[in-house]
Design an enzyme around this catalytic site. Structure first.
Site, PDB file in Angstrom:
ATOM      1  N   HIS A  63       0.885  -1.139   0.408  1.00 11.92           N
ATOM      2  CA  HIS A  63      -0.127   0.017  -0.169  1.00 11.92           C
ATOM      3  C   HIS A  63       1.020   1.770  -0.028  1.00 11.92           C
ATOM      4  CE1 HIS A  63       0.680  -1.199   4.279  1.00 11.92           C
ATOM      5  NE2 HIS A  63       0.806   0.525   4.091  1.00 11.92           N
TER       6      HIS A  63
HETATM    7  P1  TYD Z   1      -1.581  -3.984   7.898  1.00 11.44           P
HETATM    8  O1  TYD Z   1      -2.365  -2.440   7.505  1.00 11.44           O
HETATM    9  O2  TYD Z   1      -2.496  -4.715   6.995  1.00 11.44           O
HETATM   10  O3  TYD Z   1      -0.681  -4.269   8.414  1.00 11.44           O
HETATM   11  P2  TYD Z   1       1.079  -3.784   7.144  1.00 11.44           P
HETATM   12  O4  TYD Z   1       1.311  -2.965   6.682  1.00 11.44           O
HETATM   13  O5  TYD Z   1       1.993  -3.920   7.906  1.00 11.44           O
HETATM   14  O6  TYD Z   1       0.428  -4.975   5.813  1.00 11.44           O
HETATM   15  O7  TYD Z   1      -2.520  -4.128   9.069  1.00 11.44           O
HETATM   16  C1  TYD Z   1      -2.978  -4.960   9.890  1.00 11.44           C
HETATM   17  C2  TYD Z   1      -4.562  -4.898  10.701  1.00 11.44           C
HETATM   18  O8  TYD Z   1      -3.741  -4.209  12.073  1.00 11.44           O
HETATM   19  C3  TYD Z   1      -5.506  -4.010  10.149  1.00 11.44           C
HETATM   20  O9  TYD Z   1      -6.418  -4.626  10.067  1.00 11.44           O
HETATM   21  C4  TYD Z   1      -4.774  -2.784  10.822  1.00 11.44           C
HETATM   22  C5  TYD Z   1      -4.326  -3.020  12.023  1.00 11.44           C
HETATM   23  N1  TYD Z   1      -3.224  -1.682  12.440  1.00 11.44           N
HETATM   24  C6  TYD Z   1      -4.299  -1.183  13.592  1.00 11.44           C
HETATM   25  O10 TYD Z   1      -5.136  -1.172  14.091  1.00 11.44           O
HETATM   26  N2  TYD Z   1      -3.645  -0.156  14.007  1.00 11.44           N
HETATM   27  C7  TYD Z   1      -1.811   0.553  12.789  1.00 11.44           C
HETATM   28  O11 TYD Z   1      -1.144   1.122  13.569  1.00 11.44           O
HETATM   29  C8  TYD Z   1      -1.709  -0.810  12.279  1.00 11.44           C
HETATM   30  C9  TYD Z   1      -0.531  -0.389  11.341  1.00 11.44           C
HETATM   31  C10 TYD Z   1      -2.633  -1.349  11.242  1.00 11.44           C
END
Ligand code: TYD
Length: 131
Positions: free
Chosen positions: A50
């Protein structure tokens, strides 16, 4: 800083081991509002995939190694992070994917904003269009 770039932090070594620290504004180019970390990543899994419209990040691999692929839509780069005193700064509107996590790797991410789903761009096509 408008491009992804490596940051090197101080490493203080003595007979008790090593210590590294980060302090705003000396070592990171934004005020840190949020910190999260990624660990226990199964072999072959990737994270990220992303871009953020406004958020900036600094990625530090505290243990093990990880590859970070970044692109602004034109220039593609890949960085291997494997030292707890080296980090990758990622500016806004940069697509990133974390790949090739080594066994037991721990990756810490400093972010300039509070969690905000609205700031994510999850589709690469939309990212390209937005750019
Ligand atoms: P995600 O954005 O998929 O992680 P990555 O960037 O590592 O691929 O996030 C995974 C889950 O965690 C999603 O449901 C959102 C949640 N999340 C939070 O609640 N707070 C945060 O600070 C982050 C980074 C993720």
């Amino acid at each position: 800083m408008s491009r992804p770039s490596l940051l090197n932090f101080n490493k203080i070594s003595d007979e008790r081991g090593n210590l590294t620290y980060i302090q705003f504004p000396d070592h990171v180019p934004f005020k840190i509002k949020r910190v999260y970390w990624i660990y226990d990543v199964p072999s072959g899994q990737t994270r990220g995939g992303h871009a953020f419209k406004t958020q900036k990040e600094v990625i530090i691999c505290l243990s093990g190694s990880v590859e970070v692929y970044v692109t602004d839509g034109k220039i593609e780069e890949s960085y291997t992070l494997n030292r707890p005193f080296t980090a990758l700064y990622i500016p806004t509107m940069t697509w990133r994917q974390l790949r090739n996590f080594s066994t037991n790797s721990v990756v810490m991410i400093l972010n300039s904003s509070y969690y905000n789903e609205e700031d994510y761009i999850h589709e690469y096509d939309m990212f390209s269009t937005y750019k």
